[in-house]
Enzyme design. Structure first.
Site, mmCIF file in Angstrom:
data_model
loop_
_atom_site.group_PDB
_atom_site.id
_atom_site.type_symbol
_atom_site.label_atom_id
_atom_site.label_comp_id
_atom_site.label_asym_id
_atom_site.label_seq_id
_atom_site.Cartn_x
_atom_site.Cartn_y
_atom_site.Cartn_z
ATOM 1 N N ARG A 111 0.870 -1.262 0.061
ATOM 2 C CA ARG A 111 0.083 -0.049 0.060
ATOM 3 C C ARG A 111 0.917 1.126 0.150
ATOM 4 O O ARG A 111 1.863 1.436 1.005
ATOM 5 C CB ARG A 111 -0.709 0.033 1.261
ATOM 6 C CG ARG A 111 -1.669 1.189 1.529
ATOM 7 C CD ARG A 111 -2.768 1.140 2.382
ATOM 8 N NE ARG A 111 -3.966 0.639 1.879
ATOM 9 C CZ ARG A 111 -5.250 0.449 2.505
ATOM 10 N NH1 ARG A 111 -5.437 1.058 3.593
ATOM 11 N NH2 ARG A 111 -5.906 -0.199 2.062
ATOM 12 N N HIS A 139 -7.631 0.736 -6.404
ATOM 13 C CA HIS A 139 -7.595 -0.260 -5.280
ATOM 14 C C HIS A 139 -8.204 -1.656 -5.393
ATOM 15 O O HIS A 139 -9.449 -1.859 -5.218
ATOM 16 C CB HIS A 139 -8.651 0.559 -4.098
ATOM 17 C CG HIS A 139 -8.688 -0.066 -2.790
ATOM 18 N ND1 HIS A 139 -7.499 -1.079 -2.378
ATOM 19 C CD2 HIS A 139 -9.285 -0.043 -1.640
ATOM 20 C CE1 HIS A 139 -7.935 -1.593 -0.956
ATOM 21 N NE2 HIS A 139 -8.856 -0.751 -0.424
ATOM 22 N N GLN A 142 -9.988 -4.315 -3.402
ATOM 23 C CA GLN A 142 -11.598 -3.740 -2.657
ATOM 24 C C GLN A 142 -12.474 -4.209 -4.048
ATOM 25 O O GLN A 142 -13.675 -4.676 -3.565
ATOM 26 C CB GLN A 142 -11.472 -2.473 -2.638
ATOM 27 C CG GLN A 142 -12.792 -1.822 -2.208
ATOM 28 C CD GLN A 142 -12.978 -2.227 -0.642
ATOM 29 O OE1 GLN A 142 -12.508 -2.081 0.309
ATOM 30 N NE2 GLN A 142 -14.338 -2.768 -0.546
ATOM 31 N N ASP A 235 -17.511 6.439 -1.136
ATOM 32 C CA ASP A 235 -16.345 6.331 -0.639
ATOM 33 C C ASP A 235 -16.042 7.816 0.203
ATOM 34 O O ASP A 235 -16.865 8.607 -0.069
ATOM 35 C CB ASP A 235 -15.291 5.993 -1.578
ATOM 36 C CG ASP A 235 -13.723 5.867 -0.584
ATOM 37 O OD1 ASP A 235 -13.736 5.673 0.506
ATOM 38 O OD2 ASP A 235 -12.855 5.876 -1.529
ATOM 39 N N CYS A 275 -16.436 1.149 0.853
ATOM 40 C CA CYS A 275 -15.378 0.325 1.300
ATOM 41 C C CYS A 275 -14.973 0.267 2.699
ATOM 42 O O CYS A 275 -14.003 -0.667 3.111
ATOM 43 C CB CYS A 275 -14.259 0.771 0.183
ATOM 44 S SG CYS A 275 -13.804 2.538 0.556
ATOM 45 N N ARG A 303 -13.155 -9.348 1.897
ATOM 46 C CA ARG A 303 -11.828 -8.739 1.589
ATOM 47 C C ARG A 303 -11.051 -10.000 1.862
ATOM 48 O O ARG A 303 -10.245 -10.333 1.056
ATOM 49 C CB ARG A 303 -11.267 -7.496 2.309
ATOM 50 C CG ARG A 303 -12.079 -6.124 2.205
ATOM 51 C CD ARG A 303 -11.779 -5.852 0.822
ATOM 52 N NE ARG A 303 -10.304 -5.651 0.632
ATOM 53 C CZ ARG A 303 -9.553 -4.730 1.011
ATOM 54 N NH1 ARG A 303 -10.295 -3.525 1.501
ATOM 55 N NH2 ARG A 303 -8.368 -4.617 0.744
HETATM 56 N N1 CP Z 1 -11.193 -0.721 2.635
HETATM 57 C C1 CP Z 1 -10.047 -0.618 2.870
HETATM 58 O O1 CP Z 1 -9.039 -0.684 2.299
HETATM 59 O O2 CP Z 1 -9.642 -0.610 4.291
HETATM 60 P P1 CP Z 1 -8.472 -0.113 4.901
HETATM 61 O O3 CP Z 1 -7.962 1.184 4.588
HETATM 62 O O4 CP Z 1 -8.815 -0.202 6.564
HETATM 63 O O5 CP Z 1 -7.477 -1.356 4.699
HETATM 64 N N1 NVA Z 2 -10.451 6.344 -1.136
HETATM 65 C C1 NVA Z 2 -9.656 5.816 0.184
HETATM 66 C C2 NVA Z 2 -9.964 4.317 0.288
HETATM 67 C C3 NVA Z 2 -9.841 3.902 1.765
HETATM 68 C C4 NVA Z 2 -9.683 2.355 1.749
HETATM 69 C C5 NVA Z 2 -8.453 6.128 0.155
HETATM 70 O O1 NVA Z 2 -7.530 6.300 -0.450
HETATM 71 O O2 NVA Z 2 -8.284 6.882 1.758
#
Ligand code: CP
Ligand code: NVA
Length: 320
Positions: A111, A139, A142, A235, A275, A303
């Site tokens: 990430r 993502h 997701q 989101d 999400c 997930r």
């Molecule tokens: N939806 C999601 O990716 O959650 P986190 O940021 O907690 O991993």
């Molecule tokens: N769009 C959000 C998703 C978190 C899972 C972010 O990137 O923070």
């Protein structure tokens, strides 16, 4: 149990899969979900025996980190939790981090901020399987969980021809949702404020991978986008890394809140999806979040199952 062999090196984007891969991943995810109650007797309990998977997170996470850790363990593999002080691209070149890790581990779940950095990492290590656990742009893990959830809620095999609405920022989550929907034959309506719409490149990508007549339509008003859809997705208005813009975004996105009026315009059968993490009173009201049509915790559970399927497809040589 579908039989699968490692065909792909990486999963940096939904677009790394073709439609058959994505359908296979969803079917495998449903199977591993059903088998989970078998514990150590599940057919995949040793599928990653002797494999090491490193986790490298430059941004916070609850769901992604936890579900990848459990997924690797339940498939019989070993987790290597790297600390953020690895500082991808700061302490040493990205390519050097990748070329070190490929001498020790089989896969890395990352990430980070830039999709380009992730691509550079993956290209630098020929033997390493790399998974995108979220970048600023995409993502994809997701999206697997999202369509597993829709498959369950809307009935097996019936996703083709369905319509979902995404209301809010044309961000990483929206991008992967749109990529996967196009491949699965699902129509998507996206409503975003001007300047926060899906990148034009994503619209083009979705068009080029669309199957079974899947259409992507862009709207200026949430109410217009949701009419008659099967699910309404939103989101956060401020993604990780955009915190300095939070006040401006709160003002710009206010007309795009998913509230009872929006859900009423969608119709009685429409599901609510997110999400997570969610910000009640911003992108969604508490009433909608807590309502009977909200499937957000199914998405969170899925997930785990989706990522197990993904790890099997990338890292297991065979699944009997
Ligand atoms: N939806 C999601 O990716 O959650 P986190 O940021 O907690 O991993
Ligand atoms: N769009 C959000 C998703 C978190 C899972 C972010 O990137 O923070």
């Amino acid at each position: 149990m579908p039989t699968t062999v490692a065909r792909k090196k990486d999963f940096l984007s939904v677009l790394d899969f073709d439609a058959a891969d994505l359908e296979n991943c969803l079917a495998l995810a449903a199977q591993v979900k059903a088998d989970r109650s078998l514990g150590r007797h599940a057919p995949t309990a040793d599928a990653l025996d002797g494999r090491h998977v490193a986790l490298l997170f430059d941004k916070p996470s609850l769901r992604t980190r936890t579900t990848f850790e459990i997924a690797v363990r339940e498939l019989g593999g070993h987790i290597v939790p790297l600390q953020p002080d690895v500082a991808l691209g700061c302490r040493e070149p990205v390519a050097d981090v990748a070329r070190n890790l490929e001498r020790w581990v089989d896969g890395v779940v990352i990430r980070t901020f830039s999709q380009k950095v992730l691509q550079e990492f993956a290209a630098s290590a020929r033997r390493l399987h790399v998974v995108n656990a979220l970048t600023d742009e995409e993502h994809p893990c997701q999206a697997i969980a999202d369509f597993l959830t829709l498959r369950e809620r809307l009935g097996l095999g019936t996703l083709r021809g369905r319509t979902i609405a995404y209301v809010g920022d044309g961000n990483n989550v929206a991008t992967s949702l749109v990529h996967a929907a196009a491949m699965l034959g699902v129509h998507v309506h996206v409503a975003s404020p001007e300047s926060y719409q899906l990148p034009h490149s994503v619209v083009q990508q979705a068009t080029s991978v669309a199957r079974h007549g899947a259409r992507l339509r862009l709207f200026n008003e949430a109410i217009d986008a949701v009419a008659g859809v099967d699910a309404v997705y939103t989101d956060t208005w401020t993604s990780m890394g955009q915190e300095a813009e939070a006040d401006v975004r709160r003002r710009v996105f206010a007309p795009f809140q998913v509230n009872e009026d929006v859900m009423a315009a969608a119709g009685p059968g429409a599901l609510f999806m997110h999400c997570l993490p969610a910000h009640r009173g911003e992108e969604v009201t508490s009433d909608v979040f807590e309502s009977d049509v909200s499937v957000v915790f199914d998405q969170a559970e899925n997930r785990l199952h989706g990522q197990k399927a993904l790890l099997l497809m990338l890292l297991a040589t065979t699944v009997a």
